[in-house]
Design a protein around this motif. Structure first.
Motif, short mmCIF file in Angstrom:
data_model
loop_
_atom_site.label_atom_id
_atom_site.label_comp_id
_atom_site.label_asym_id
_atom_site.label_seq_id
_atom_site.Cartn_x
_atom_site.Cartn_y
_atom_site.Cartn_z
N GLN A 137 0.81 -1.24 0.26
CA GLN A 137 0.07 0.14 0.10
C GLN A 137 0.81 1.41 0.12
O GLN A 137 0.52 2.26 -0.72
CB GLN A 137 -0.93 -0.02 1.29
N ILE A 138 1.82 1.43 0.60
CA ILE A 138 2.75 2.27 0.79
C ILE A 138 3.50 2.59 -0.65
O ILE A 138 3.66 3.80 -1.16
CB ILE A 138 4.11 2.09 1.64
N ALA A 139 3.68 1.46 -1.48
CA ALA A 139 4.33 1.51 -2.50
C ALA A 139 3.19 2.09 -3.47
O ALA A 139 3.62 3.04 -4.54
CB ALA A 139 4.66 0.15 -3.17
N ALA A 140 2.07 1.87 -3.58
CA ALA A 140 1.06 2.22 -4.06
C ALA A 140 0.94 3.62 -4.08
O ALA A 140 0.52 4.74 -5.25
CB ALA A 140 -0.56 1.71 -4.01
N ALA A 141 1.07 4.20 -2.81
CA ALA A 141 0.81 5.83 -2.60
C ALA A 141 2.13 6.50 -3.12
O ALA A 141 2.05 7.69 -3.35
CB ALA A 141 0.73 5.90 -0.97
N LEU A 142 3.14 5.99 -3.29
CA LEU A 142 4.49 6.67 -3.34
C LEU A 142 4.99 6.55 -4.97
O LEU A 142 5.84 7.24 -5.37
CB LEU A 142 5.74 6.09 -2.65
N VAL A 143 4.30 5.65 -5.78
CA VAL A 143 4.89 5.15 -6.97
C VAL A 143 4.64 6.24 -8.08
O VAL A 143 5.75 6.15 -8.89
CB VAL A 143 4.12 3.95 -7.63
N HIS A 144 3.94 7.19 -8.20
CA HIS A 144 4.00 8.39 -8.96
C HIS A 144 4.76 9.58 -8.43
O HIS A 144 4.53 10.41 -8.85
CB HIS A 144 2.59 8.60 -9.21
N ARG A 145 5.43 9.40 -7.31
CA ARG A 145 6.47 10.32 -6.91
C ARG A 145 5.55 11.50 -6.54
O ARG A 145 5.99 12.64 -7.17
CB ARG A 145 7.63 10.74 -7.74
N PRO A 146 4.79 11.41 -5.62
CA PRO A 146 3.77 12.51 -5.29
C PRO A 146 4.46 13.76 -4.60
O PRO A 146 5.60 13.75 -3.96
CB PRO A 146 2.72 11.99 -4.38
N GLU A 147 3.86 15.03 -5.07
CA GLU A 147 4.18 16.20 -4.46
C GLU A 147 3.97 16.39 -2.87
O GLU A 147 4.54 16.99 -2.07
CB GLU A 147 3.56 17.36 -5.12
N VAL A 148 2.76 15.84 -2.58
CA VAL A 148 2.04 15.76 -1.45
C VAL A 148 1.76 14.24 -1.13
O VAL A 148 1.15 13.71 -1.88
CB VAL A 148 0.69 16.65 -1.07
N LEU A 149 2.33 13.93 0.21
CA LEU A 149 1.97 12.50 0.66
C LEU A 149 1.27 12.51 1.86
O LEU A 149 1.71 13.08 2.86
CB LEU A 149 3.27 11.58 0.74
N VAL A 150 0.07 11.84 1.81
CA VAL A 150 -0.92 11.59 3.07
C VAL A 150 -0.92 10.04 3.58
O VAL A 150 -1.55 9.41 2.76
CB VAL A 150 -2.08 12.51 2.96
N LEU A 151 -0.48 9.66 4.54
CA LEU A 151 -0.64 8.24 4.85
C LEU A 151 -1.28 8.34 6.23
O LEU A 151 -1.13 8.94 7.40
CB LEU A 151 1.00 7.85 4.96
N ASP A 152 -2.25 7.10 6.19
CA ASP A 152 -3.05 7.08 7.43
C ASP A 152 -2.62 5.77 8.19
O ASP A 152 -2.71 4.71 7.80
CB ASP A 152 -4.54 6.88 7.20
#
Length: 294
Positions: A139-154
């Motif tokens: 899930q962390i990979a899915a959130a980061l794979v597009h190299r986001p400018e803002v990252l929000v993790l619950d």
């Protein structure tokens, strides 16, 4: 800078958020902590545009957030959010493609990220076959794979062993170093304290404290000291300007209202006998959390 200004949100008669304001700076890890029902998830959903605020604004670099801005965001919900029967690499590549990456670049980035997160041997496994900890990494990979400018993790560290925590910490730190604004919630205060640059504490829908660790300790931490002697340390309670908070034989933990009072404790201890230890106690995030939410 991602900035939340005076957010308010109600669900019927229940006030979920009350004048919530704080900043998430680029290049820094910001930990968002609070008990169940404190308002963390509601706040993050407003940042992501999943919920609308009743009052207040969320801005990115000074302008109100729009749909185009949020396309560059990465989000990991606390609940499992991946397609269970898709293969790990296939799904990660697919999500990068949805954000506009080319097939080759999406695959290259997905493979690199999954390998860093310890999933090199699980590329072709269905998500549902992974352990809970490995699903969390996916899930962390899915959130980061597009190299986001803002990252929000619950709750990104939920279910991870200590080695996995270090791995995820390294990946998040690299994202922050590249300029991303990283905000994550967690109940694991020891992890938040260890890895975060900035901390935000929320309780009852209101921000109770916000700032760097040093700033919070300066504002909310107590000046506690520990003394260890070879005799009975009961006499410490009799000195002016001293409040003993814990005591056991030759050991005492105390607060001093001035440097002079603290030095008087050490001088008296040396006069009475051998001093095995005299140290300043490090105020933990857990102690600050208890102080500001009670």
């Amino acid at each position: 800078m991602l900035e939340l200004q005076h957010l308010g949100k109600r669900f019927g008669e229940r006030v979920a958020l009350d004048d919530v304001s704080f900043r998430v700076a680029p290049g820094r890890l910001t930990g968002f902590v609070g008990g169940n029902g404190a308002g963390k998830t509601t706040t993050m959903r407003i940042v992501l545009g999943v919920l609308g605020a009743d009052t207040g604004t969320v801005t990115l670099d000074g302008h109100p957030l729009g749909t185009a801005d949020r396309r560059s965001f990465g989000y990991m919900p606390e609940e499992r959010g991946l397609y269970p029967k898709m293969r790990v690499l296939e799904q990660t590549v697919y999500l990068a493609r949805l954000h506009g990456w080319s097939p080759a670049a999406a695959r290259r980035n997905a493979e690199e990220l999954l390998d860093r997160l310890g999933l090199a041997e699980r590329h072709d496994d269905p998500v549902e076959s992974l352990s809970l900890g490995n699903q969390q990494r996916a899930q962390i990979a899915a959130a980061l794979v597009h190299r986001p400018e803002v990252l929000v993790l619950d709750e990104p560290f939920s279910g991870l062993d200590p080695i996995a925590v270090e791995t995820v910490q390294s990946v998040l730190s690299d994202a922050a170093d590249s300029g991303a604004r990283v905000l994550f919630s967690s109940h694991q205060l020891d992890i938040v304290e260890r890895i975060c640059d900035d901390l935000v504490i929320i309780a009852g829908g209101r921000i109770r404290a916000a700032g760097s660790g040093d700033e919070l300790r300066a504002e909310h931490g107590s000046e506690r000291w520990e003394l260890l002697t070879d005799g009975d340390a009961g006499w410490v309670r009799e000195l002016p300007g001293i409040v003993v908070t814990d005591f056991d034989g030759g050991w005492a933990r105390f607060e001093a209202d001035s440097d002079a009072a603290r030095r008087a404790v050490l001088a008296e201890a040396l006069r009475r006998g051998e001093v095995a230890g005299f140290t300043r106690e490090h105020t933990t995030l857990a102690q600050i959390f208890k102080e500001v939410v009670q």
